[in-house]
Scaffold this motif. Structure first.
Motif, PDB file in Angstrom:
ATOM      1  N   ILE A 158       0.840  -1.199   0.000  1.00 37.81           N
ATOM      2  CA  ILE A 158       0.000   0.000   0.000  1.00 37.81           C
ATOM      3  C   ILE A 158       0.876   1.251   0.000  1.00 37.81           C
ATOM      4  CG2 ILE A 158      -1.696   1.321   1.329  1.00 37.81           C
ATOM      5  CD1 ILE A 158      -2.756  -1.433   2.339  1.00 37.81           C
ATOM      6  N   ARG A 159       1.921   1.226   0.825  1.00 35.23           N
ATOM      7  CA  ARG A 159       2.828   2.374   0.878  1.00 35.23           C
ATOM      8  C   ARG A 159       3.527   2.574  -0.464  1.00 35.23           C
ATOM      9  NH1 ARG A 159       7.928   4.125   1.849  1.00 35.23           N
ATOM     10  NH2 ARG A 159       8.149   5.928   3.243  1.00 35.23           N
ATOM     11  N   HIS A 160       3.895   1.482  -1.108  1.00 36.86           N
ATOM     12  CA  HIS A 160       4.555   1.553  -2.415  1.00 36.86           C
ATOM     13  C   HIS A 160       3.661   2.262  -3.432  1.00 36.86           C
ATOM     14  CE1 HIS A 160       6.404   0.292  -6.195  1.00 36.86           C
ATOM     15  NE2 HIS A 160       5.265  -0.287  -6.529  1.00 36.86           N
ATOM     16  N   VAL A 161       2.403   1.869  -3.508  1.00 34.33           N
ATOM     17  CA  VAL A 161       1.487   2.475  -4.480  1.00 34.33           C
ATOM     18  C   VAL A 161       1.208   3.931  -4.116  1.00 34.33           C
ATOM     19  CG1 VAL A 161      -0.826   2.377  -5.497  1.00 34.33           C
ATOM     20  CG2 VAL A 161       0.428   0.262  -5.045  1.00 34.33           C
ATOM     21  N   LEU A 181      -4.341   6.380  -6.652  1.00 34.12           N
ATOM     22  CA  LEU A 181      -4.747   6.794  -5.310  1.00 34.12           C
ATOM     23  C   LEU A 181      -6.261   6.696  -5.147  1.00 34.12           C
ATOM     24  CD1 LEU A 181      -2.399   9.884  -5.034  1.00 34.12           C
ATOM     25  CD2 LEU A 181      -2.236   7.808  -3.658  1.00 34.12           C
ATOM     26  N   ALA A 182      -6.971   7.049  -6.215  1.00 28.66           N
ATOM     27  CA  ALA A 182      -8.443   6.991  -6.168  1.00 28.66           C
ATOM     28  C   ALA A 182      -8.919   5.567  -5.938  1.00 28.66           C
ATOM     29  CB  ALA A 182      -9.035   7.549  -7.463  1.00 28.66           C
ATOM     30  N   LEU A 183      -8.306   4.610  -6.633  1.00 24.85           N
ATOM     31  CA  LEU A 183      -8.739   3.222  -6.483  1.00 24.85           C
ATOM     32  C   LEU A 183      -8.444   2.712  -5.072  1.00 24.85           C
ATOM     33  CD1 LEU A 183      -9.960   0.680  -7.634  1.00 24.85           C
ATOM     34  CD2 LEU A 183      -7.717   0.050  -8.534  1.00 24.85           C
ATOM     35  N   LEU A 184      -7.256   3.009  -4.546  1.00 23.19           N
ATOM     36  CA  LEU A 184      -6.941   2.563  -3.185  1.00 23.19           C
ATOM     37  C   LEU A 184      -7.921   3.163  -2.177  1.00 23.19           C
ATOM     38  CD1 LEU A 184      -3.036   2.626  -2.916  1.00 23.19           C
ATOM     39  CD2 LEU A 184      -4.526   0.723  -3.508  1.00 23.19           C
ATOM     40  N   TYR A 192      -2.086  -0.897 -14.354  1.00 20.67           N
ATOM     41  CA  TYR A 192      -0.750  -0.374 -14.076  1.00 20.67           C
ATOM     42  C   TYR A 192      -0.292  -0.516 -12.625  1.00 20.67           C
ATOM     43  CZ  TYR A 192      -1.092   1.554 -18.760  1.00 20.67           C
ATOM     44  OH  TYR A 192      -1.222   1.677 -20.114  1.00 20.67           O
ATOM     45  N   ILE A 193      -1.150  -0.988 -11.728  1.00 20.24           N
ATOM     46  CA  ILE A 193      -0.709  -1.197 -10.349  1.00 20.24           C
ATOM     47  C   ILE A 193      -0.056  -2.569 -10.238  1.00 20.24           C
ATOM     48  CG2 ILE A 193      -1.445  -1.536  -7.956  1.00 20.24           C
ATOM     49  CD1 ILE A 193      -3.567   0.573  -8.356  1.00 20.24           C
ATOM     50  N   VAL A 207      -4.762  10.510   1.252  1.00 18.72           N
ATOM     51  CA  VAL A 207      -5.230  11.882   1.012  1.00 18.72           C
ATOM     52  C   VAL A 207      -4.043  12.832   0.858  1.00 18.72           C
ATOM     53  CG1 VAL A 207      -6.466  13.835   2.034  1.00 18.72           C
ATOM     54  CG2 VAL A 207      -7.460  11.545   2.133  1.00 18.72           C
ATOM     55  N   ASN A 208      -3.042  12.704   1.715  1.00 16.18           N
ATOM     56  CA  ASN A 208      -1.864  13.572   1.622  1.00 16.18           C
ATOM     57  C   ASN A 208      -1.142  13.417   0.288  1.00 16.18           C
ATOM     58  OD1 ASN A 208      -2.189  14.760   4.147  1.00 16.18           O
ATOM     59  ND2 ASN A 208      -0.919  13.234   5.192  1.00 16.18           N
ATOM     60  N   GLU A 209      -1.007  12.161  -0.164  1.00 25.56           N
ATOM     61  CA  GLU A 209      -0.340  11.930  -1.438  1.00 25.56           C
ATOM     62  C   GLU A 209      -1.181  12.450  -2.607  1.00 25.56           C
ATOM     63  OE1 GLU A 209       2.812  10.858  -1.946  1.00 25.56           O
ATOM     64  OE2 GLU A 209       2.887  11.060   0.234  1.00 25.56           O
ATOM     65  N   TRP A 210      -2.498  12.361  -2.477  1.00 22.57           N
ATOM     66  CA  TRP A 210      -3.387  12.883  -3.514  1.00 22.57           C
ATOM     67  C   TRP A 210      -3.249  14.410  -3.598  1.00 22.57           C
ATOM     68  CZ3 TRP A 210      -8.715  10.172  -4.327  1.00 22.57           C
ATOM     69  CH2 TRP A 210      -9.302  10.608  -5.520  1.00 22.57           C
TER      70      TRP A 210
END
Length: 632
Positions: free
Chosen positions: A223-226, A238-241, A352-353, A415-418
């Protein structure tokens, strides 16, 4: 395992098992039990519970230790129905829940969406074929809480008759320990072979105690990798996760089934549900806030079609929710929007994931969609069977469990990464500075459900006039007059759920005392009949009348679209382009559609409020365990 043998010989086998006490049989590992029982919210699984001897011991010890504040849950799982019936009689006055299930699938117990402090397999492992053992242990590891213990007794000395009649196989401690290492368990205890307590000289027993470390699951690095390391040419990944996390956290009942694969067990969800939540989170972000989701200045994404998304600009994110009914042009547009979303998810993030350090030439995806073509119709009720029409979405069970158990820690990272991704895009250049990124955070707030009790309050006022006896506080049985509240039984501040089943009429003073605390299991069960009575009369009574009416010109104002959301509407709508709505039936459908997908262990076609209440008790336990909420 030969269920027939155990069913045909149930009484003799039960008598044999019950002739020895728990302490006689399990003294080699019993030192681990006190610390487990000391936890008043512990959960114990007796898998292959047989005649109920061990489940009875756990339940009695829990009652003796905690008395009236005992919240320990004991689950007894037995595939041989005749033996299970005898076991249920042995534990009939105790807090033991019996289920019919078996390894390696454990479909029934995994559908409860709970994890355990202790799992006991007493005289079970020799019934598992060697080809099923790796999957079985993986399934058991996934059912353990961090720090939880798995106790397995190994029976050595099978005879030819045992192989044929009782479907037994040879066992090996080294094999079991090797399998355990592969699923992240470590060996806490390995006993030497011991004599059989029933005096059978050819049989010896050995006990292995395995433990899950306290450091979470192997899904976290992925999860952290993606979320952090993976390239993001758009916000799709990010949306899919986040969609999957929201489903796992709020919709335990969304799982259609679990199935095996060469890469580990997988969870199967309705593809339409993933698409619905996909549209939900992008809706206001794009239509209202106008934030770009790709590096270029193209405002459109692949799922935004002229005959779908762009015909629903008058809708908001909160319209895309379980239990809503769309009709007319809006229904047709929603069908097309969901179809476009499924296609976009399949061809973008799913494609692509990949796993960290995966071979460059590997085409094995982490997430998969088997999609179906769905014909657009002028009516769509958003429930599990409807959303399953678009096909099936598959993800690793380990990822599902991580989202399910640790949502409140994982979501802020997503959310932060988004926010970082959006701030880096050319179209959002005005929001690059940290002080401006606040607006990006605000736009990513999950807008559904809105905390509102208006609809339920109106229903209560209506019923109070028709049947005054219903005007009672569900928690205290006090009569409710002018001053009362509508309470979220599971606190909204900790688990945002605005479904009909979760909203209950309450005395204002009592509600203030409860605040955002979680009712204890004892308090919940004390109120069981009052809660069920409210559900029945408010939402399931066939004499139900409507809270408000919608006139012909009001429907026309909605561009011939129609959605049941915060208000219940009448069935008498005289507009040719809008199908007739049976409000009474729709309200009942909505009530169970919301409950069956939100609460663990319910089937999508459940219409039993008794089963619903049991699932509510389970959910209470999950929230207590996952979030360590204060109790009331």
């Amino acid at each position: 395992m030969s269920h027939n043998f155990y069913n045909q010989n149930a009484e003799g086998i039960a008598e044999q098992y019950l002739s020895k006490s728990f302490k006689d049989v399990h003294k080699s590992w019993a030192q681990f039990l006190p610390s487990i029982i000391e936890n008043p919210a512990a959960r114990i699984l007796d898998l292959g519970a047989g005649s109920g001897r061990d489940a009875k011991h756990f339940a009695e010890l829990a009652e003796k230790t905690h008395k009236e504040v005992n919240n320990i849950q004991v689950f007894a799982v037995e595939p041989a129905t005749e033996l299970a019936e005898l076991g249920a009689k042995v534990t009939k006055d105790l807090k033991v829940k019996w289920l019919n299930d078996a390894l390696p699938t454990l479909n029934v117990i995994t559908k409860q969406e709970v994890s355990f402090d202790l799992i006991l397999l007493s005289a079970v492992w020799m019934h598992i074929p060697p080809s099923d053992r790796a999957r079985s242990l993986r399934k058991l590891a996934n059912l353990l809480k961090p720090g939880g213990k798995l106790v397995i007794s190994l029976r050595h000395g099978q005879t030819e008759d045992d192989y044929k009649t009782r479907k037994m196989f040879d066992v090996c401690a080294d094999e079991l320990k090797q399998l355990a290492t592969g699923v992240g368990l470590f060996t806490k205890l390995e006993t030497p072979k011991e004599n059989d307590e029933l005096g059978r000289n050819h049989i010896h027993w050995q006990t292995i105690v395995l433990q899950l470390p306290d450091d979470g699951t192997g899904a976290f690095p992925f999860i952290r990798h993606v979320a952090i390391n993976d390239g993001k040419s758009a916000t799709h990944k990010l949306a899919l996760l986040r969609v999957l996390l929201r489903i796992a956290d709020g919709h335990s009942g969304a799982v259609l089934r679990r199935e095996a694969s060469p890469f580990g067990d997988r969870v199967i969800l309705p593809a339409g549900l993933v698409a619905l939540y996909w549209c939900h989170q992008y809706k206001d972000l794009i239509d209202s806030h106008k934030f770009f989701q790709t590096p270029n200045k193209n405002p459109n994404m692949g799922f935004m079609k002229e005959d779908g998304w762009h015909k629903l600009t008058h809708r908001t994110a909160s319209d895309y929710r379980i239990g809503n009914l769309f009709v007319g042009d809006d229904a047709i547009a929603l069908h097309k929007t969901l179809s476009a979303a499924v296609s976009n998810i399949k061809n973008m993030p799913c494609k692509y994931i990949t796993y960290p350090n995966q071979e460059a030439n590997s085409d094995q995806p982490v997430f998969e969609i088997a999609s179906n073509t769905v014909k657009a119709k002028d009516s769509i009720f958003l429930d599990l069977p409807t959303l399953a029409q678009w096909g099936e979405f598959s993800l690793p069970e380990s990822t599902w469990l991580a989202f399910n158990r640790y949502a409140c820690w994982i979501e802020p990272v997503l959310v932060n990464e988004w926010v970082k991704a959006m701030a880096s895009y050319t179209g959002n250049s005005a929001y690059k500075t940290p002080e401006k990124q606040y607006y990006l955070h605000q736009a990513l707030s999950w807008l559904e459900p809105v905390r509102t009790t208006t609809e339920v309050r109106k229903r209560f006022e209506q019923l109070k006039q028709q049947m005054p006896e219903i005007a009672k506080c569900v928690w205290s049985a006090k009569s409710l007059k002018n001053q009362y509240d509508i309470d979220h039984s599971m606190p909204f501040a900790r688990w945002p759920n605005n479904d009909l089943w979760n909203l209950l009429p309450t005395d204002s003073v009592i509600n203030n005392q409860k605040s955002d605390r979680l009712p204890t299991e004892y308090k919940l069960k004390q109120s069981k009949e009052r809660i069920k009575h409210w559900w029945q009369e408010a939402w399931l009574n066939k004499e139900i009348t409507t809270v408000a009416t919608t006139k012909k010109n009001e429907v026309n104002d909605m561009s011939a679209g129609y959605v049941i959301s915060e208000t219940l509407f009448t069935a008498s709508i005289e507009v040719e382009t809008v199908p007739t709505i049976d409000t009474e039936k729709t309200t009942m459908k909505r009530f169970f559609a919301e409950a069956n997908i939100a609460l663990p262990g319910l089937s999508s076609d459940n219409t039993s409020i008794d089963d619903l209440f049991e699932a509510l008790v389970l959910q209470r336990g999950r929230l207590k365990e996952m979030q360590q909420l204060r109790e009331w």
